[in-house]
Design an enzyme around this catalytic site. Structure first.
Site, PDB file in Angstrom:
ATOM      1  N   GLN A 501       0.838  -1.191   0.000  1.00  0.00           N
ATOM      2  CA  GLN A 501       0.000   0.000   0.000  1.00  0.00           C
ATOM      3  C   GLN A 501       0.878   1.248   0.000  1.00  0.00           C
ATOM      4  OE1 GLN A 501      -2.976   0.049   3.084  1.00  0.00           O
ATOM      5  NE2 GLN A 501      -3.570   2.156   2.695  1.00  0.00           N
ATOM      6  N   ASP A 525      -3.853   2.000  -3.626  1.00  0.00           N
ATOM      7  CA  ASP A 525      -3.414   3.392  -3.797  1.00  0.00           C
ATOM      8  C   ASP A 525      -1.894   3.473  -3.937  1.00  0.00           C
ATOM      9  OD1 ASP A 525      -6.100   3.908  -3.304  1.00  0.00           O
ATOM     10  OD2 ASP A 525      -5.771   4.380  -1.194  1.00  0.00           O
TER      11      ASP A 525
END
Length: 665
Positions: A501, A525
């Site tokens: 992440q 993300d």
């Protein structure tokens, strides 16, 4: 009585190992055999014994000569004991040494049975750890002193070195645990180091060393066997410090622990004596003696008093004596009372001190301020990348090129705002690796901890990186940045950015950044930020379901993220990946001429539960290919560009600035 000196000047550590390690032959097989031997029938036969001795809980009993042939009856007996948890331990190298053997077997044979047994042993070790970070001598817990946190005979240090090699993927072990297990390993290792720091003994307010065992609740020094009283250990403490000195980019707390322990080792070293064996012709026995020798190397006592560091000795009656000759023959000769292990600490300390507590590892005259070399083997100007950056000129009038030779550089790197026009040029993308393992929960500085996790942080404008890899190895533990770019006009070519992440953070309102022919991987993300960034001919790989981008483009900024000619990939088992979601309402992300794998969800984009973003964000594609390119199924608030609209997405337009900086890299 005729007495003869017998092999004068016996080295203390050898004496200690002879007294303490009952499986010397087995350990020799594990560590000294040629790698090709592990593919032989002889090795496979021994491996069958190792598997038989392993209990279902995952660990092994200690002091077993695994190489000795087993009869049919013995094998049946071992099979019947599989479910027993009695005497399963990490003492005397048990479990960790069997795991090393199985790893070598797996490397040589690729037999999955060895891999599964290794992983079972790993699960056992992780399960056995206390919440405080320490490990007991036996698990499941065995009544008595066995429940104490055990540094004795390097039990805990052996475990932590195993975990360290696995989490850093050093190659020592052929078996790579799953991402989920690596996450647990990282947490367990950090807890273990924290436990070491908390158990370092303060003597009159000054940090010193460690006891061989510490109470699992109070963390204070405590006793084990009758002759193993609460004390400071010259043996176990040495290997603890060697472990701490092997940690890259140590915290201030770790530096303090090392410096304090080294000062203590210097203070308590014993000069002018040595151990010898004397042979008695009448009893036909040899006896350990301490004799004076002005030229002897320094020794350290196994046990030193907590109050004043005075060396002491004990028989099985637990009564403290201050001379080795005052205790009985059996304990005098059956135990390692002195050690020289701390000599290795003192030998390595100056190099460690120079590297981590003095700016640079070794001061050298730099031949060229604008062309520097970093090499782990000492052949360059610097040993670490950060050292070279410290030495770089501030706001130079020409580019500072730092050549980085192959190697794994376990360090956090920061290019400061005054370090403009810096280039990091690796020897190869595959083998020039900058690696660290900070993550949100580890940093623990509040809601913005994410931004402190970067392995590499770029703050100097006009930065260039080529032919190297940057990774955050913390695993799937939440936010953990590999590369953070908070600078303008930055260029990355033929680089890899590895994480989970939040792998790559691109920041700076109005800043321009350019990634060409790069590989970027992550989960959620994993490309995020507000800068204008062009990704050209890059591979973007999703390791799990999630979101590729999370742009936070400012309202007045014309471009956010632009991907041109990129390939979006994922492992076969990964599905349900969105191209992006808006970290801020005016997010802009465009994919042009990109090949999208089947892992990309048909709807393409997610609004992050922000209905306003459906009106104000700009998500678009143009002439994509691949199974994941399904323009007809995209969310209605995204865009499919017309040819006339796509024309403006040129390198010159996207990266425009006062000068064509991208042409001179």
């Amino acid at each position: 009585m005729i007495v003869k000196h017998f092999i004068i000047a016996v080295i203390a550590t050898i004496v200690s190992s002879q007294a303490q390690v009952h499986d010397k032959s087995w350990r020799t097989i594990i560590n000294n055999k040629d790698s090709a031997w592990f593919a032989t029938q002889e090795a496979k036969a021994i491996a069958e014994n190792v598997l038989l001795y392993q209990r279902n809980i995952g660990g092994w009993p200690k002091n077993i000569q695994m190489q000795k042939p087993l009869s049919k009856e013995e094998k049946l007996q071992l099979e019947s004991q599989k479910s027993s948890t009695d005497e399963v331990t990490t003492d005397n190298g048990a479990t960790t040494q069997e795991m090393l053997f199985l790893s070598k077997m797996y490397r040589a044979t690729a037999n999955e049975t060895y891999k599964m047994a290794f992983l079972s042993g790993l699960d056992y070790i992780l399960e056995a750890q206390y919440d405080s970070g320490g490990w007991p001598q036996f698990y499941p817990l065995k009544k008595g002193y066995y429940t104490h946190i055990t540094f004795n005979d390097d039990s805990m240090v052996n475990i932590l070195n195993l975990l360290k090699n696995l989490k850093e993927n050093t190659g020592k072990y052929a078996i790579k645990p799953s991402e989920e297990t690596l996450k647990k390993i990282n947490v367990a290792f950090n807890k273990g180091i924290d436990c070491i720091l908390k158990t370092q003994y303060k003597q009159n307010g000054i940090l010193t060393a460690w006891c061989a065992q510490h109470d699992e609740i109070t963390l204070q020094p405590t006793k084990a066997r009758a002759y193993e009283l609460p004390s400071l250990s010259g043996s176990e403490s040495a290997n603890i410090v060697l472990l701490l000195m092997d940690l890259e980019n140590p915290t201030e707390a770790i530096k303090t622990a090392i410096n304090s322990a080294v000062a203590w080792f210097e203070k308590v070293k014993i000069m002018g004596i040595k151990q010898v064996w004397e042979y008695d012709e009448q009893t036909k026995k040899r006896d350990k003696k301490i004799v004076n020798d002005a030229n002897a190397s320094p020794l350290w006592a196994r046990f030193m008093a907590l109050e004043d560091n005075r060396p002491f000795f004990c028989d099985r009656d637990g009564i403290v004596k201050y001379a080795l000759s005052d205790i009985g023959y059996e304990r005098r000769n059956g135990y390692g009372w002195y050690t020289d292990r701390a000599s290795e600490v003192l030998k390595k300390y100056p190099e460690w001190k120079a590297k981590y507590d003095n700016g640079i590892k070794e001061k050298k005259a730099i031949k060229d301020d604008f062309n520097m070399i970093v090499a782990k083997d000492g052949s360059g100007d610097f040993y670490t990348i950060q050292e070279a950056i410290y030495a770089a000129k501030a706001f130079p009038y020409q580019r500072v090129i730092i050549h980085v030779k192959n190697g794994v550089y376990n360090e956090k790197v920061q290019v400061f705002s005054w370090n403009t026009q810096v280039s990091l040029i690796g020897e190869s993308k595959e083998n020039t690796i900058i690696s660290f393992d900070d993550y949100f929960g580890k940093i623990d500085l509040g809601r913005n901890s994410t931004f402190h996790t970067a392995t590499v942080l770029i703050e100097g404008n006009d930065f260039v990186a080529k032919n190297l890899s940057i990774r955050n190895t913390s695993g799937p533990v939440g936010q953990a940045i590999a590369l953070s770019v908070i600078a303008n006009r930055c260029y990355f070519e033929n680089c890899a950015f590895l994480g989970n992440q939040d792998t790559v953070y691109t920041a700076g309102e109005g800043f321009k950044q350019y990634f060409k022919n790069c590989y970027i991987e992550g989960t959620v993300d994993f490309i995020f930020g507000e800068a204008t960034v062009l990704f050209e001919n890059c591979e973007i790989s999703s390791k799990s379901s999630g979101y590729v981008t999370a742009a936070s483009t400012p309202k007045e900024q014309e471009f956010g993220y632009v991907f041109k000619g990129c390939k979006l990939t994922a492992p076969e088992n990964v599905n349900d990946v969105f191209l992006g979601r808006p970290w801020r309402t005016y997010a802009k992300t465009v994919f042009i001429n990109c090949n999208l794998g089947k892992h990309i969800k048909p709807e393409g984009w997610h609004n992050w539960s922000n209905k306003e973003a459906e009106k104000l964000a700009f998500y678009a594609e143009y002439q994509g290919t691949g199974e994941g390119y399904k323009p007809e199924a995209r969310v209605v608030w995204s865009h499919q560009l017309k040819a006339s609209e796509a024309k403006k997405y040129t390198l010159e337009t996207i990266l425009k600035s006062t000068s064509a900086w991208y042409q001179n890299l």
